[in-house]
Design a protein around this motif. Sequence first.
Motif, PDB file in Angstrom:
ATOM      1  N   ALA A 149      10.111   9.876  29.722  1.00 53.06           N
ATOM      2  CA  ALA A 149      10.711   8.537  29.720  1.00 53.06           C
ATOM      3  C   ALA A 149       9.654   7.452  29.548  1.00 53.06           C
ATOM      4  N   ALA A 150       8.509   7.617  30.203  1.00 53.85           N
ATOM      5  CA  ALA A 150       7.450   6.616  30.100  1.00 53.85           C
ATOM      6  C   ALA A 150       6.890   6.561  28.687  1.00 53.85           C
ATOM      7  N   LEU A 151       6.748   7.711  28.037  1.00 57.92           N
ATOM      8  CA  LEU A 151       6.258   7.713  26.659  1.00 57.92           C
ATOM      9  C   LEU A 151       7.278   7.068  25.727  1.00 57.92           C
ATOM     10  N   LYS A 152       8.543   7.353  25.949  1.00 58.57           N
ATOM     11  CA  LYS A 152       9.588   6.733  25.131  1.00 58.57           C
ATOM     12  C   LYS A 152       9.538   5.206  25.235  1.00 58.57           C
ATOM     13  N   ALA A 153       9.145   4.713  26.398  1.00 55.58           N
ATOM     14  CA  ALA A 153       9.183   3.278  26.664  1.00 55.58           C
ATOM     15  C   ALA A 153       7.964   2.522  26.142  1.00 55.58           C
ATOM     16  N   LEU A 154       6.966   3.215  25.608  1.00 57.50           N
ATOM     17  CA  LEU A 154       5.789   2.530  25.083  1.00 57.50           C
ATOM     18  C   LEU A 154       6.201   1.557  23.985  1.00 57.50           C
ATOM     19  N   ASP A 155       5.706   0.342  24.070  1.00 58.24           N
ATOM     20  CA  ASP A 155       6.055  -0.708  23.114  1.00 58.24           C
ATOM     21  C   ASP A 155       5.140  -0.623  21.895  1.00 58.24           C
ATOM     22  N   ALA A 156       5.745  -0.504  20.720  1.00 57.95           N
ATOM     23  CA  ALA A 156       4.956  -0.319  19.496  1.00 57.95           C
ATOM     24  C   ALA A 156       4.084  -1.527  19.175  1.00 57.95           C
ATOM     25  N   ARG A 157       4.557  -2.732  19.459  1.00 56.82           N
ATOM     26  CA  ARG A 157       3.809  -3.924  19.053  1.00 56.82           C
ATOM     27  C   ARG A 157       2.484  -4.062  19.792  1.00 56.82           C
ATOM     28  N   PRO A 158       2.469  -4.075  21.135  1.00 53.48           N
ATOM     29  CA  PRO A 158       1.164  -4.166  21.804  1.00 53.48           C
ATOM     30  C   PRO A 158       0.279  -2.960  21.513  1.00 53.48           C
ATOM     31  N   ALA A 159       0.880  -1.789  21.331  1.00 51.22           N
ATOM     32  CA  ALA A 159       0.076  -0.618  20.989  1.00 51.22           C
ATOM     33  C   ALA A 159      -0.663  -0.854  19.677  1.00 51.22           C
ATOM     34  N   HIS A 160       0.020  -1.431  18.702  1.00 53.05           N
ATOM     35  CA  HIS A 160      -0.616  -1.721  17.413  1.00 53.05           C
ATOM     36  C   HIS A 160      -1.694  -2.787  17.577  1.00 53.05           C
ATOM     37  N   GLU A 161      -1.410  -3.813  18.360  1.00 53.58           N
ATOM     38  CA  GLU A 161      -2.382  -4.882  18.572  1.00 53.58           C
ATOM     39  C   GLU A 161      -3.630  -4.365  19.269  1.00 53.58           C
ATOM     40  N   LEU A 162      -3.464  -3.350  20.112  1.00 54.02           N
ATOM     41  CA  LEU A 162      -4.597  -2.755  20.834  1.00 54.02           C
ATOM     42  C   LEU A 162      -5.234  -1.599  20.058  1.00 54.02           C
ATOM     43  N   LYS A 163      -4.737  -1.374  18.840  1.00 59.06           N
ATOM     44  CA  LYS A 163      -5.269  -0.323  17.961  1.00 59.06           C
ATOM     45  C   LYS A 163      -5.171   1.059  18.587  1.00 59.06           C
ATOM     46  N   ALA A 164      -4.059   1.306  19.285  1.00 67.34           N
ATOM     47  CA  ALA A 164      -3.829   2.604  19.917  1.00 67.34           C
ATOM     48  C   ALA A 164      -3.152   3.528  18.914  1.00 67.34           C
ATOM     49  N   SER A 165      -3.938   4.350  18.236  1.00 65.35           N
ATOM     50  CA  SER A 165      -3.399   5.196  17.174  1.00 65.35           C
ATOM     51  C   SER A 165      -2.504   6.312  17.697  1.00 65.35           C
ATOM     52  N   GLY A 166      -2.556   6.576  18.990  1.00 66.85           N
ATOM     53  CA  GLY A 166      -1.776   7.692  19.536  1.00 66.85           C
ATOM     54  C   GLY A 166      -0.336   7.367  19.848  1.00 66.85           C
ATOM     55  N   ARG A 167       0.033   6.103  19.863  1.00 65.80           N
ATOM     56  CA  ARG A 167       1.386   5.748  20.305  1.00 65.80           C
ATOM     57  C   ARG A 167       2.474   6.514  19.553  1.00 65.80           C
ATOM     58  N   LEU A 177     -12.871  -6.734  23.107  1.00 67.01           N
ATOM     59  CA  LEU A 177     -12.284  -6.636  24.440  1.00 67.01           C
ATOM     60  C   LEU A 177     -10.924  -7.337  24.491  1.00 67.01           C
ATOM     61  N   ASP A 178      -9.931  -6.603  24.982  1.00 65.96           N
ATOM     62  CA  ASP A 178      -8.613  -7.181  25.211  1.00 65.96           C
ATOM     63  C   ASP A 178      -8.216  -6.824  26.639  1.00 65.96           C
ATOM     64  N   GLU A 179      -7.875  -7.822  27.439  1.00 63.80           N
ATOM     65  CA  GLU A 179      -7.593  -7.588  28.853  1.00 63.80           C
ATOM     66  C   GLU A 179      -6.387  -6.688  29.078  1.00 63.80           C
ATOM     67  N   ARG A 180      -5.534  -6.533  28.070  1.00 65.71           N
ATOM     68  CA  ARG A 180      -4.359  -5.680  28.220  1.00 65.71           C
ATOM     69  C   ARG A 180      -4.698  -4.196  28.069  1.00 65.71           C
ATOM     70  N   ALA A 181      -5.867  -3.908  27.508  1.00 68.91           N
ATOM     71  CA  ALA A 181      -6.184  -2.540  27.121  1.00 68.91           C
ATOM     72  C   ALA A 181      -6.238  -1.583  28.310  1.00 68.91           C
ATOM     73  N   ALA A 182      -6.886  -1.980  29.380  1.00 71.85           N
ATOM     74  CA  ALA A 182      -7.040  -1.080  30.530  1.00 71.85           C
ATOM     75  C   ALA A 182      -5.684  -0.698  31.108  1.00 71.85           C
ATOM     76  N   GLY A 183      -4.784  -1.666  31.221  1.00 74.74           N
ATOM     77  CA  GLY A 183      -3.454  -1.372  31.744  1.00 74.74           C
ATOM     78  C   GLY A 183      -2.659  -0.467  30.829  1.00 74.74           C
ATOM     79  N   PHE A 184      -2.750  -0.721  29.523  1.00 77.05           N
ATOM     80  CA  PHE A 184      -2.051   0.126  28.559  1.00 77.05           C
ATOM     81  C   PHE A 184      -2.567   1.558  28.655  1.00 77.05           C
ATOM     82  N   ASP A 185      -3.885   1.706  28.685  1.00 76.12           N
ATOM     83  CA  ASP A 185      -4.476   3.045  28.724  1.00 76.12           C
ATOM     84  C   ASP A 185      -4.142   3.778  30.023  1.00 76.12           C
ATOM     85  N   ALA A 186      -4.135   3.050  31.130  1.00 76.70           N
ATOM     86  CA  ALA A 186      -3.808   3.690  32.404  1.00 76.70           C
ATOM     87  C   ALA A 186      -2.377   4.215  32.393  1.00 76.70           C
ATOM     88  N   ALA A 187      -1.456   3.418  31.830  1.00 77.42           N
ATOM     89  CA  ALA A 187      -0.063   3.852  31.753  1.00 77.42           C
ATOM     90  C   ALA A 187       0.088   5.053  30.830  1.00 77.42           C
TER      91      ALA A 187
END
Length: 236
Positions: A182-200, A161-171
């Motif tokens: 524009a919103a997809l372009k703005a996704l930050d690679a570092r937190p995406a990697h930390e949250l194991k978001a393979s789709g970024r 569980l990571d408290e940032r995950a729900a917000g990242f997924d909602a965005a």
Amino acid sequence: MLVAAAVCPCPPLLVPEVAAGAASELDSARAACLDAVGVLAAARPDLLIAVGPAGAADQGVHAEGATGSFSGFGVDLRVRLGTSDAGSGRRLPPSLSVAAWLLDRAEWAGAPVEGLGVGELLEPEACLAAGRELAGRAERVALLVMGDGSACRTLKAPGYLDERAAGFDAAAARALGTADVAALKALDARPAHELKASGRAPWQVLAGAADGMEPGGQLLYDDAPYGVGYYVATWS
């Protein structure tokens, strides 16, 4: 030019033979994925490119006819990208194997199909550049974009569980469902990697392909079974 895109999750569990007794738990996700592939077919592209996360050995272009296998997940099931039987010396990564399975399940008989394996740590600018290049490959290009959201939504999730995950997924779901480039372009690679978001990275390839356009989007599925964010969306 990009004329349509479908965004789908890429867990091997999407394949019923892999999920076995738990297959019914992802029935609605499978149905949404097949509906999304139908949108691609309706766009009548000249070329369909499946884009998905890949390890170092599987990155880059996978030609039509490339094969994949789910033997690593305990199932003797092989898939082929597209309808050509020309074959390829490279095996598809799991994400593109799931894409190949989806296309086969949807009885894809349209445009030629290629694959692109994208490194999960690929910098955003490189992802955008790759997308722009894909969009220029043919007069009418469609993308099947494979990738998951965070894997940290619950205590039992693969990444805990990571408290940032729900917000990242909602965005992410909002950006995919509204075709917000524009919103997809703005996704930050570092937190995406930390949250194991393979789709970024694949999503940002999509953003590059749609750069300068104003596509319409629709979110067909948004859930987090097993604590992992899964989305299905269409752009046209």
